[in-house]
Design a protein around this motif. Structure first.
Motif, mmCIF file in Angstrom:
data_model
loop_
_atom_site.group_PDB
_atom_site.id
_atom_site.type_symbol
_atom_site.label_atom_id
_atom_site.label_comp_id
_atom_site.label_asym_id
_atom_site.label_seq_id
_atom_site.Cartn_x
_atom_site.Cartn_y
_atom_site.Cartn_z
ATOM 1 N N MET A 23 1.258 -1.282 -0.413
ATOM 2 C CA MET A 23 0.562 0.388 -0.204
ATOM 3 C C MET A 23 0.931 1.073 -0.050
ATOM 4 S SD MET A 23 -3.033 1.802 3.062
ATOM 5 C CE MET A 23 -3.882 -0.075 2.783
ATOM 6 N N THR A 24 0.400 2.537 -0.701
ATOM 7 C CA THR A 24 0.927 3.623 -0.866
ATOM 8 C C THR A 24 0.752 4.136 0.730
ATOM 9 O OG1 THR A 24 0.875 3.758 -3.524
ATOM 10 C CG2 THR A 24 1.617 5.598 -2.118
ATOM 11 N N ALA A 25 1.930 5.091 0.802
ATOM 12 C CA ALA A 25 2.192 5.475 2.470
ATOM 13 C C ALA A 25 1.537 6.801 1.645
ATOM 14 C CB ALA A 25 3.292 5.493 2.532
ATOM 15 N N ILE A 26 1.051 7.417 2.609
ATOM 16 C CA ILE A 26 0.369 8.794 2.723
ATOM 17 C C ILE A 26 1.755 10.114 2.698
ATOM 18 C CG2 ILE A 26 -1.787 8.177 3.691
ATOM 19 C CD1 ILE A 26 -0.785 9.770 6.174
ATOM 20 N N PRO A 27 1.371 10.272 2.210
ATOM 21 C CA PRO A 27 2.361 11.654 1.357
ATOM 22 C C PRO A 27 2.556 12.285 3.626
ATOM 23 C CG PRO A 27 0.914 12.910 0.722
ATOM 24 C CD PRO A 27 -0.224 11.583 0.850
ATOM 25 N N GLN A 28 3.869 12.251 3.311
ATOM 26 C CA GLN A 28 4.490 13.140 5.455
ATOM 27 C C GLN A 28 4.280 14.469 5.757
ATOM 28 O OE1 GLN A 28 5.559 10.794 7.644
ATOM 29 N NE2 GLN A 28 4.317 9.623 6.037
ATOM 30 N N HIS A 29 4.439 15.302 4.908
ATOM 31 C CA HIS A 29 3.353 16.795 4.851
ATOM 32 C C HIS A 29 2.709 17.143 4.053
ATOM 33 C CE1 HIS A 29 5.793 20.562 5.640
ATOM 34 N NE2 HIS A 29 3.778 20.762 5.953
ATOM 35 N N VAL A 30 0.977 17.396 5.224
ATOM 36 C CA VAL A 30 0.448 17.620 4.044
ATOM 37 C C VAL A 30 0.082 19.429 4.328
ATOM 38 C CG1 VAL A 30 -1.928 17.341 2.923
ATOM 39 C CG2 VAL A 30 0.086 15.136 3.832
ATOM 40 N N GLY A 31 0.012 20.373 3.253
ATOM 41 C CA GLY A 31 -0.897 21.524 3.687
ATOM 42 C C GLY A 31 -2.657 21.625 2.467
ATOM 43 N N VAL A 32 -3.174 22.328 3.349
ATOM 44 C CA VAL A 32 -4.605 22.036 2.916
ATOM 45 C C VAL A 32 -5.257 23.919 3.322
ATOM 46 C CG1 VAL A 32 -7.286 21.819 3.752
ATOM 47 C CG2 VAL A 32 -5.176 19.984 4.142
#
Length: 284
Positions: A1-10
């Motif tokens: 499974m692909t990991a989520i991005p470690q640093h996310v902006g919204v």
């Protein structure tokens, strides 16, 4: 499974933006929400903190609520996106507003970082055409309420890279949700079908066919919809539904013409749950 991005902006910390931030935050990402001013940023922080607290009560956090929130920040500076691997735009459904916001975010992103829009109906291909790196742009249409929804619509613009398309589907799975992958088209799959049903339900109320309660009950009991189309409209916001209907009307024709009852309610400020009244009374 692909990991989520470690640093996310919204970008945008309203109901949807806060939900998106919460989704990535509880799965281990460092998240920053950028808002237009200090008051809006404070509101976003409260919404995310409340959602994290509810997750703690449900026992779905890896660590304490304090540990999770230590990875969360808010800002009014687009420069806060500079270190992000992925930024999700979640501003209102207005094309020019989204273009302006996306361009401002893209200027801050490092090579290899991705940009996504949470648009529920606007053309992802048209948005991508305004950007310098259209191959790094994709639609990630989250559903309201984000914590309870198990669906993300991954919308591919014409220039979205195959690598990003694959990664976006993997991120969805890593968030514990299911991806529906669609090629860019007006209303995608979900909004196009959902709005078509909702508009017909409104016309039935307008014509006196049945009450809002009975129309919704028919869809819940007869078709196993978890929530009827009119109550869903109240939850989404009648103003949001009207904006989507007007866009679909302009692109797909008369079958998406918004009924007068919807336009009248929006004009009166009856926007659904957020104002206490829509097709149903939410005052209590």
């Amino acid at each position: 499974m692909t990991a989520i991005p470690q640093h996310v902006g919204v970008l945008g910390g309203g109901r949807m933006g806060a939900g998106i931030a919460h989704a990535f935050l509880i799965k281990g990402a460092k998240v920053v929400v950028v808002e237009r001013d200090d008051d809006a940023a404070a509101g976003a922080r409260t919404r995310v903190a409340d959602a994290v607290a509810k997750s703690a009560v449900r026992g779905v956090l890896d660590g304490s609520a304090e540990d999770v929130l230590s990875r969360f920040s808010t800002s009014t500076d687009y420069g806060s996106f500079a270190g992000c691997d992925l930024v999700v735009e979640a501003v209102p459904e207005d094309f020019e507003l989204k273009v302006s916001a996306l361009k401002a975010v893209e200027e801050q992103l490092a090579p290899g970082a991705f940009l996504a829009s949470n648009t529920s109906s606007l053309s992802v291909t048209d948005l991508a055409a305004q950007l310098q790196r259209p191959a790094d742009f994709v639609g990630l249409h989250f559903f309201n309420p984000v914590p309870a929804s198990t669906l993300i619509e991954v919308v591919l613009a014409k220039e979205t890279s195959p690598a990003l398309a694959t990664a976006a589907k993997g991120w969805t799975e890593a968030l514990g949700k299911t991806a529906v992958v669609v090629n860019d088209a007006p209303g995608f799959a979900s909004s196009r079908l959902g709005v078509a049903i909702a508009l017909e339900a409104m016309r039935m109320v307008e014509e006196g066919v049945a009450s809002a309660e009975d129309i919704d009950a028919a869809m819940v009991l007869g078709y196993k919809h978890p929530t009827g189309p009119l109550k869903t409209t109240d939850i989404v916001g009648l103003d949001v539904r009207l904006g989507i209907a007007e866009y679909l009307h302009s692109t797909l024709g008369e079958r998406f013409a918004p009924p007068q009852i919807l336009k009248d309610k929006v004009a009166r400020g009856e926007l659904g749950r957020k104002t206490g009244k829509g097709f149903f009374d939410w005052a209590d």
